[in-house]
Write a protein that holds these residues in place. Structure first.
Motif, PDB file in Angstrom:
ATOM      1  N   TYR A   7      -6.981   9.259 -10.144  1.00 19.25           N
ATOM      2  CA  TYR A   7      -7.413   8.011  -9.527  1.00 19.25           C
ATOM      3  C   TYR A   7      -6.710   7.886  -8.184  1.00 19.25           C
ATOM      4  CZ  TYR A   7      -9.266   6.721 -14.089  1.00 19.25           C
ATOM      5  OH  TYR A   7      -9.981   6.698 -15.260  1.00 19.25           O
ATOM      6  N   SER A   8      -7.320   7.121  -7.283  1.00 18.38           N
ATOM      7  CA  SER A   8      -6.740   6.938  -5.959  1.00 18.38           C
ATOM      8  C   SER A   8      -6.556   5.456  -5.671  1.00 18.38           C
ATOM      9  CB  SER A   8      -7.643   7.563  -4.897  1.00 18.38           C
ATOM     10  OG  SER A   8      -7.064   7.397  -3.614  1.00 18.38           O
ATOM     11  N   PHE A   9      -5.294   5.062  -5.440  1.00 22.56           N
ATOM     12  CA  PHE A   9      -4.979   3.727  -4.953  1.00 22.56           C
ATOM     13  C   PHE A   9      -5.018   3.777  -3.439  1.00 22.56           C
ATOM     14  CE2 PHE A   9      -2.941   2.467  -8.991  1.00 22.56           C
ATOM     15  CZ  PHE A   9      -3.334   1.133  -9.044  1.00 22.56           C
ATOM     16  N   SER A  10      -5.629   2.783  -2.802  1.00 17.86           N
ATOM     17  CA  SER A  10      -5.649   2.671  -1.340  1.00 17.86           C
ATOM     18  C   SER A  10      -5.090   1.314  -0.947  1.00 17.86           C
ATOM     19  CB  SER A  10      -7.068   2.817  -0.799  1.00 17.86           C
ATOM     20  OG  SER A  10      -7.554   4.113  -1.057  1.00 17.86           O
ATOM     21  N   PHE A  11      -4.146   1.326   0.000  1.00 18.69           N
ATOM     22  CA  PHE A  11      -3.478   0.111   0.449  1.00 18.69           C
ATOM     23  C   PHE A  11      -3.587   0.000   1.963  1.00 18.69           C
ATOM     24  CE2 PHE A  11      -1.263   1.635  -3.281  1.00 18.69           C
ATOM     25  CZ  PHE A  11      -1.069   0.500  -4.051  1.00 18.69           C
ATOM     26  N   THR A  12      -3.746  -1.216   2.461  1.00 15.33           N
ATOM     27  CA  THR A  12      -3.495  -1.522   3.867  1.00 15.33           C
ATOM     28  C   THR A  12      -2.355  -2.540   3.882  1.00 15.33           C
ATOM     29  OG1 THR A  12      -5.080  -3.352   4.001  1.00 15.33           O
ATOM     30  CG2 THR A  12      -5.899  -1.124   4.530  1.00 15.33           C
ATOM     31  N   PHE A  13      -1.557  -2.509   4.932  1.00 12.07           N
ATOM     32  CA  PHE A  13      -0.407  -3.403   4.990  1.00 12.07           C
ATOM     33  C   PHE A  13       0.047  -3.550   6.425  1.00 12.07           C
ATOM     34  CE2 PHE A  13       0.854   0.896   3.868  1.00 12.07           C
ATOM     35  CZ  PHE A  13       1.808   1.214   4.806  1.00 12.07           C
ATOM     36  N   HIS A  14       0.864  -4.555   6.646  1.00 12.82           N
ATOM     37  CA  HIS A  14       1.515  -4.740   7.941  1.00 12.82           C
ATOM     38  C   HIS A  14       2.853  -5.424   7.694  1.00 12.82           C
ATOM     39  CE1 HIS A  14      -0.027  -8.841   7.517  1.00 12.82           C
ATOM     40  NE2 HIS A  14       0.897  -9.184   8.409  1.00 12.82           N
ATOM     41  N   TYR A  15       3.775  -5.191   8.587  1.00  8.79           N
ATOM     42  CA  TYR A  15       5.076  -5.858   8.543  1.00  8.79           C
ATOM     43  C   TYR A  15       5.756  -5.671   9.884  1.00  8.79           C
ATOM     44  CZ  TYR A  15       6.711  -1.105   7.253  1.00  8.79           C
ATOM     45  OH  TYR A  15       6.960   0.239   7.207  1.00  8.79           O
ATOM     46  N   THR A  16       6.852  -6.377  10.069  1.00  6.61           N
ATOM     47  CA  THR A  16       7.643  -6.247  11.283  1.00  6.61           C
ATOM     48  C   THR A  16       8.771  -5.254  11.023  1.00  6.61           C
ATOM     49  OG1 THR A  16       7.145  -8.520  11.918  1.00  6.61           O
ATOM     50  CG2 THR A  16       9.052  -7.488  12.966  1.00  6.61           C
ATOM     51  N   VAL A  17       8.860  -4.248  11.858  1.00  7.02           N
ATOM     52  CA  VAL A  17       9.928  -3.252  11.751  1.00  7.02           C
ATOM     53  C   VAL A  17      11.218  -3.902  12.249  1.00  7.02           C
ATOM     54  CG1 VAL A  17      10.728  -0.976  12.479  1.00  7.02           C
ATOM     55  CG2 VAL A  17       8.282  -1.375  12.108  1.00  7.02           C
ATOM     56  N   VAL A  18      12.242  -3.880  11.414  1.00  4.41           N
ATOM     57  CA  VAL A  18      13.509  -4.517  11.759  1.00  4.41           C
ATOM     58  C   VAL A  18      14.598  -3.462  11.956  1.00  4.41           C
ATOM     59  CG1 VAL A  18      12.946  -6.701  10.638  1.00  4.41           C
ATOM     60  CG2 VAL A  18      14.075  -4.902   9.336  1.00  4.41           C
ATOM     61  N   ASP A  19      15.726  -3.901  12.422  1.00  2.00           N
ATOM     62  CA  ASP A  19      16.856  -3.008  12.693  1.00  2.00           C
ATOM     63  C   ASP A  19      17.913  -3.175  11.605  1.00  2.00           C
ATOM     64  OD1 ASP A  19      18.683  -1.320  13.818  1.00  2.00           O
ATOM     65  OD2 ASP A  19      19.144  -2.584  15.535  1.00  2.00           O
ATOM     66  N   ASN A  20      17.547  -2.781  10.365  1.00  2.00           N
ATOM     67  CA  ASN A  20      18.461  -2.982   9.246  1.00  2.00           C
ATOM     68  C   ASN A  20      19.002  -1.685   8.642  1.00  2.00           C
ATOM     69  OD1 ASN A  20      16.290  -1.964   7.890  1.00  2.00           O
ATOM     70  ND2 ASN A  20      16.031  -3.704   6.510  1.00  2.00           N
ATOM     71  N   GLY A  21      18.518  -0.534   9.103  1.00  2.00           N
ATOM     72  CA  GLY A  21      19.025   0.739   8.607  1.00  2.00           C
ATOM     73  C   GLY A  21      18.418   1.223   7.307  1.00  2.00           C
ATOM     74  N   TYR A  22      17.379   0.548   6.802  1.00  2.00           N
ATOM     75  CA  TYR A  22      16.711   0.966   5.565  1.00  2.00           C
ATOM     76  C   TYR A  22      15.215   1.095   5.781  1.00  2.00           C
ATOM     77  CZ  TYR A  22      20.973  -0.106   2.990  1.00  2.00           C
ATOM     78  OH  TYR A  22      22.254  -0.129   2.532  1.00  2.00           O
ATOM     79  N   GLY A  23      14.588   1.968   4.986  1.00  2.00           N
ATOM     80  CA  GLY A  23      13.143   2.154   5.097  1.00  2.00           C
ATOM     81  C   GLY A  23      12.804   2.756   6.446  1.00  2.00           C
TER      82      GLY A  23
END
Length: 181
Positions: free
Chosen positions: A117-133
């Protein structure tokens, strides 16, 4: 002056550091396995508002009797999510978010046959300066300010960049497309 952009991917497999905002709680036992991720990330670096738009398609192998799938993703959650079996769309009956563990559970119709099966996602967020992800950094070179994006996925950081099974035992292959605006 021309701004120089650098995108650095530092993908970790196993690490000791933990995100301070999220306890390390594993996904529930489920009869699913990710096989491949197709990830597209498009950050708005030139405008410096640091918005990121993305898509993730996850090819997963479902065993018999799967009625829900739980994945990791940041608290903002996906904009859209869909599931298909190659022949057509599979309805998602409900979505449950557990903020403390950054887990999203998608309730599916009962009696899905075993298969891919295939899950498909769209998303958005603000890239921050926290050192993770996926995070941003500013640096000086010859007196000029430059910007770059970097990743820190060990050991809870991947879920901050894209929807995934952020677990060492649930490895899969990846295709990644990066761009910028």
């Amino acid at each position: 002056t021309q701004t120089v952009f650098a995108i650095i991917l530092l993908v970790g497999l196993i690490g000791k550091a933990k995100c301070e905002d999220s306890p390390y709680i594993r996904l529930p036992l489920q009869n699913v396995k990710p096989l491949h991720y197709d990830i597209q990330l498009l950050p708005y670096m030139e405008t410096r508002d640091w918005l990121l738009e993305g898509t993730t398609d996850i090819l997963m192998e479902f065993g018999a009797g799967v009625e829900q799938v739980t994945l990791h993703f940041r608290d903002e959650g996906p904009d859209t999510v869909s599931l298909s079996d190659g022949a057509g769309s599979i309805p998602i009956l409900d979505t449950i978010h557990e903020a403390r563990t950054e887990q999203w559970t998608f309730v599916l119709q009962p009696n899905l046959p075993a298969g891919n099966y295939s899950f498909s996602f769209t998303f958005h967020y603000t890239v921050v300066d926290n050192g993770y992800g996926l995070f941003r950094r500013e640096y000086l070179e010859a007196g000029e300010t430059h910007y770059m994006l970097a990743t820190q996925f060990e050991d809870l950081g991947a879920r901050l960049a894209f929807p995934c099974c952020d677990e060492p035992a649930l490895k899969a292959t990846f295709s990644t497309t990066l761009g910028h605006r």
